[in-house]
Design a protein around this motif. Structure first.
Motif, short mmCIF file in Angstrom:
data_model
loop_
_atom_site.label_atom_id
_atom_site.label_comp_id
_atom_site.label_asym_id
_atom_site.label_seq_id
_atom_site.Cartn_x
_atom_site.Cartn_y
_atom_site.Cartn_z
N PRO A 261 -2.82 13.29 -6.28
CA PRO A 261 -2.27 12.16 -7.05
C PRO A 261 -1.84 12.60 -8.45
N THR A 262 -0.80 11.96 -8.94
CA THR A 262 -0.27 12.27 -10.27
C THR A 262 0.22 10.98 -10.94
N GLY A 263 0.10 10.94 -12.25
CA GLY A 263 0.61 9.79 -13.01
C GLY A 263 1.96 10.07 -13.63
N ARG A 264 2.57 11.21 -13.26
CA ARG A 264 3.85 11.60 -13.85
C ARG A 264 4.92 10.56 -13.61
N ASN A 265 4.95 9.97 -12.41
CA ASN A 265 5.99 8.98 -12.11
C ASN A 265 5.91 7.79 -13.04
N TYR A 266 4.69 7.34 -13.35
CA TYR A 266 4.53 6.19 -14.24
C TYR A 266 4.93 6.54 -15.67
N ARG A 267 4.59 7.74 -16.11
CA ARG A 267 4.98 8.15 -17.47
C ARG A 267 6.50 8.23 -17.59
N VAL B 157 0.84 -1.20 0.00
CA VAL B 157 0.00 0.00 0.00
C VAL B 157 0.87 1.26 0.00
N ILE B 158 1.93 1.25 0.80
CA ILE B 158 2.84 2.40 0.85
C ILE B 158 3.51 2.61 -0.51
N MET B 159 3.93 1.50 -1.14
CA MET B 159 4.57 1.61 -2.45
C MET B 159 3.62 2.22 -3.48
N MET B 160 2.38 1.71 -3.53
CA MET B 160 1.41 2.25 -4.49
C MET B 160 1.07 3.70 -4.18
N SER B 161 0.93 4.03 -2.91
CA SER B 161 0.62 5.41 -2.53
C SER B 161 1.73 6.35 -2.93
N THR B 162 2.97 5.97 -2.64
CA THR B 162 4.11 6.83 -2.96
C THR B 162 4.28 6.99 -4.46
N SER B 163 3.94 5.96 -5.23
CA SER B 163 4.12 6.03 -6.68
C SER B 163 3.21 7.07 -7.32
N PHE B 164 2.14 7.47 -6.65
CA PHE B 164 1.22 8.48 -7.19
C PHE B 164 1.45 9.86 -6.59
N LYS B 165 2.49 10.01 -5.78
CA LYS B 165 2.75 11.30 -5.14
C LYS B 165 3.77 12.10 -5.93
N PRO B 166 3.60 13.42 -6.01
CA PRO B 166 4.67 14.25 -6.57
C PRO B 166 5.87 14.27 -5.63
N GLN B 167 7.02 14.59 -6.18
CA GLN B 167 8.26 14.53 -5.41
C GLN B 167 8.20 15.38 -4.15
N THR B 168 7.52 16.50 -4.17
CA THR B 168 7.48 17.42 -3.03
C THR B 168 6.68 16.88 -1.85
N LEU B 169 5.84 15.86 -2.08
CA LEU B 169 4.98 15.35 -1.01
C LEU B 169 5.39 13.97 -0.51
N ILE B 170 6.45 13.43 -1.05
CA ILE B 170 6.82 12.06 -0.68
C ILE B 170 7.24 11.95 0.77
N LEU B 171 7.99 12.92 1.26
CA LEU B 171 8.51 12.88 2.63
C LEU B 171 7.67 13.71 3.60
N GLU B 172 6.43 13.98 3.25
CA GLU B 172 5.59 14.78 4.12
C GLU B 172 5.28 14.05 5.42
N MET B 173 5.09 14.79 6.48
CA MET B 173 4.74 14.25 7.79
C MET B 173 3.49 14.96 8.31
N PRO B 174 2.49 14.20 8.77
CA PRO B 174 2.43 12.73 8.74
C PRO B 174 2.17 12.24 7.31
N PRO B 175 2.62 11.03 6.99
CA PRO B 175 2.44 10.52 5.62
C PRO B 175 0.97 10.24 5.31
N GLU B 176 0.60 10.39 4.05
CA GLU B 176 -0.76 10.12 3.60
C GLU B 176 -0.78 8.84 2.78
N LEU B 177 -1.63 7.88 3.18
CA LEU B 177 -1.76 6.67 2.39
C LEU B 177 -2.56 6.91 1.12
#
Length: 280
Positions: A56-62, A31-51
């Motif tokens: 959400p963005t598809g930029r990482n997949y493209r 779940v964490i892997m899938m959640s992180t894969s849809f996050k923009p780079q600026t929100l990956i290390l946010e605290m508290p983390p969001e599942l």
């Protein structure tokens, strides 16, 4: 009676809680892997983390698919995994048939030697295997990967299939023999159809082993164009150490064939995995 019933309910609840905890432990990383894969780079290390990503963005997949020849690596892994699965099923099914239904000189010795090979950790043989691959000109070769992956999987799959072939009623074998069926016909029309659950189980295990293998591919593949997905994803992580969204998107793409293979063969796999659990 009341004490026994209370104890039974407590046991049931404890089993349920343990199963729920185990399920969470296994599912949470995915779940964490899938959640992180849809996050923009600026929100990956946010605290508290969001599942569930708020943006959400598809930029990482493209980027994962279009950059760094990822499609080529995907095709390389698919070719190696499929060809390895075909070779292993072909060889191990024939060997299992021979061990299950034929008597020949040295049969027990050969089978014990086959099982003995399973007891040797693969990492111990990596140096002599590398020397052998070099002498056979199989370095930087996808067919070389297929050859060595097949050699490493045939022994276990032969052991697995032999147990299923031995469960085929000998009366059916003898009936086909009386009707004039030869060994090849009995193998193709009797043993293989009745052992589909075992073949599906062997196919899934073989495919997963070849698809996920990392150490040997890293050792013998130097040409970037011949990389498989595990090596490519590791290299991607090294190049983009902080872009976890991109790395996890690539990892998510890499598990798609695994899910497809399991869904297609799920019914046969479950039948093969549970075969022998209940004694006739």
């Amino acid at each position: 009676m009341a004490v026994a019933s209370s104890h039974q309910r407590l046991t049931t609840w404890l089993r349920f809680i343990l199963a729920a905890v185990a399920a969470v432990v296994m599912v949470l990383p995915f779940v964490i892997m899938m959640s992180t894969s849809f996050k923009p780079q600026t929100l990956i290390l946010e605290m508290p983390p969001e599942l569930i990503p708020s943006e959400p963005t598809g930029r990482n997949y493209r980027e994962a698919w279009t950059e760094s020849s990822f499609a080529v690596y995907f095709a390389n892994s698919l070719y190696v995994a499929l060809s390895t699965t075909f070779v292993v099923l072909l060889l191990s099914s024939m060997m299992a048939y021979a061990f299950a239904r034929f008597d020949f000189p040295g049969k027990k010795v050969a089978f014990v030697a086959l099982l003995g090979g399973l007891m040797i950790p693969g990492i111990i043989t990596i140096v002599p295997a590398f020397v052998l691959a070099k002498n056979l000109n199989l370095l930087d070769s996808l067919n070389g990967l297929t050859l060595f992956y097949s050699g490493g999987a045939v022994a276990f799959m032969t052991f697995l299939l032999r147990g299923f072939f031995e469960k085929v009623p000998i009366a059916l074998d003898e009936a086909m023999t009386i009707d004039g069926a030869g060994a090849v016909r009995r193998f193709l029309h009797l043993y293989l159809p009745l052992s589909r659950p075992a073949l599906a189980t062997a196919a899934i295990f073989t495919f997963l082993g070849a698809w996920d293998e990392f150490v040997w591919a890293l050792t013998v593949i130097n040409d970037p164009g011949k990389r498989t997905l595990p090596v490519a994803i590791a290299a991607l992580q090294g190049q983009r150490a902080t872009e976890w969204g991109l790395v996890f998107a690539a990892s998510a793409i890499a598990i798609i064939p695994v899910i497809v293979v399991y869904v297609i063969a799920q019914r046969q796999f479950m039948a093969g995995a549970t075969a022998g659990a209940v004694k006739d």
